[in-house]
Motif scaffolding. Structure first.
Motif, PDB file in Angstrom:
ATOM      1  N   SER A 123       0.755  -1.195   0.098  1.00  0.00           N
ATOM      2  CA  SER A 123       0.041  -0.059  -0.007  1.00  0.00           C
ATOM      3  C   SER A 123       0.901   1.057  -0.110  1.00  0.00           C
ATOM      4  CB  SER A 123      -0.994   0.073   1.307  1.00  0.00           C
ATOM      5  OG  SER A 123      -0.112   0.473   2.358  1.00  0.00           O
TER       6      SER A 123
ATOM      7  N   GLN B 127       0.925   3.423   2.103  1.00  0.00           N
ATOM      8  CA  GLN B 127       1.455   3.770   3.501  1.00  0.00           C
ATOM      9  C   GLN B 127       2.609   2.963   3.915  1.00  0.00           C
ATOM     10  OE1 GLN B 127       0.415   6.233   6.004  1.00  0.00           O
ATOM     11  NE2 GLN B 127       2.332   5.573   6.686  1.00  0.00           N
ATOM     12  N   GLU B 128       2.421   1.646   3.268  1.00  0.00           N
ATOM     13  CA  GLU B 128       3.541   0.717   3.425  1.00  0.00           C
ATOM     14  C   GLU B 128       4.782   1.123   2.806  1.00  0.00           C
ATOM     15  OE1 GLU B 128       1.340  -3.478   4.307  1.00  0.00           O
ATOM     16  OE2 GLU B 128       1.337  -2.757   2.306  1.00  0.00           O
TER      17      GLU B 128
ATOM     18  N   LYS C 274       2.037   8.489  -3.387  1.00  0.00           N
ATOM     19  CA  LYS C 274       0.898   8.827  -4.272  1.00  0.00           C
ATOM     20  C   LYS C 274       1.205   9.588  -5.531  1.00  0.00           C
ATOM     21  CE  LYS C 274      -2.383   8.394  -0.506  1.00  0.00           C
ATOM     22  NZ  LYS C 274      -3.365   8.800   0.518  1.00  0.00           N
TER      23      LYS C 274
ATOM     24  N   ARG D  25      -3.154   0.854  -9.907  1.00  0.00           N
ATOM     25  CA  ARG D  25      -2.140  -0.240  -9.412  1.00  0.00           C
ATOM     26  C   ARG D  25      -2.595  -1.680  -9.862  1.00  0.00           C
ATOM     27  NH1 ARG D  25      -0.054  -1.025  -4.034  1.00  0.00           N
ATOM     28  NH2 ARG D  25      -1.061   0.740  -3.572  1.00  0.00           N
TER      29      ARG D  25
END
Length: 174
Positions: free
Chosen positions: A118, A120-121, A134, A149
């Motif tokens: 993700s 965040q990851e 992003k 994605r």
């Protein structure tokens, strides 16, 4: 090839039955020894039965050992094939990154996106802000000509499948 597999399965089944029969004989032998039972009903010498049982067990173990050795070899070959395929897929991915003219950081982001991480990851892993990830992700999608994605990952899965469309599984030999 199919006949070889049938032979291997049958030989393992026979080995299993031989081991089970030998176990039964040994259990009877031990029970006779423990309870002082007379096994004179069998016209063959007690030692001969044990010798035949032991030799039979040895052959069964050799057969099973050969099967295990063969399976380990097949497993190593399969692992090597996976490594080669993984390396080839990675080479295809990097070639596409070159075609798309991704920057080094965009390449990192794209690879992590393909792996399923993700934003965040990725942000945590790269020690950057999620907004930066992003933004870089959007640049990757734009350069790759995909919407997100899922399409990015699907692009490479499509290459991996050789461009074949999924209609039905190939027929199996019967």
């Amino acid at each position: 090839m199919k006949n070889k597999k049938v032979f291997e399965v049958r030989s393992l089944a026979i080995s299993f039955l031989v081991i089970a029969a030998c176990l039964a004989l040994f259990i009877l032998d031990v029970a006779a020894d423990v309870f002082y039972l007379d096994m004179a009903v069998i016209p063959v010498d007690h030692t001969v039965i044990e010798l035949i049982t032991t030799i039979t067990l040895a052959f069964a173990l050799i057969l099973i050992g050969r099967q295990i050795w063969r399976l380990l070899g097949e497993h190593r070959a399969a692992q090597n094939s996976v490594k080669v395929a993984s390396g080839e897929l990675l080479a295809v991915i990097y070639a596409k990154f070159d075609d798309w003219k991704l920057s080094p950081s965009e390449r990192d982001i794209a690879l992590l996106l393909i792996k399923g991480l993700s934003a965040q990851e990725i942000s945590d892993l790269r020690d950057t802000r999620p907004g930066t990830v992003k933004s870089q992700s959007s640049a990757v999608y734009q350069k790759a000509g995909v919407k997100g994605r899922n399409e990015l990952a699907a692009y490479f899965v499509e290459d991996l499948l050789g461009g074949d469309t999924f209609m039905a599984p190939p027929p199996t030999g019967s």
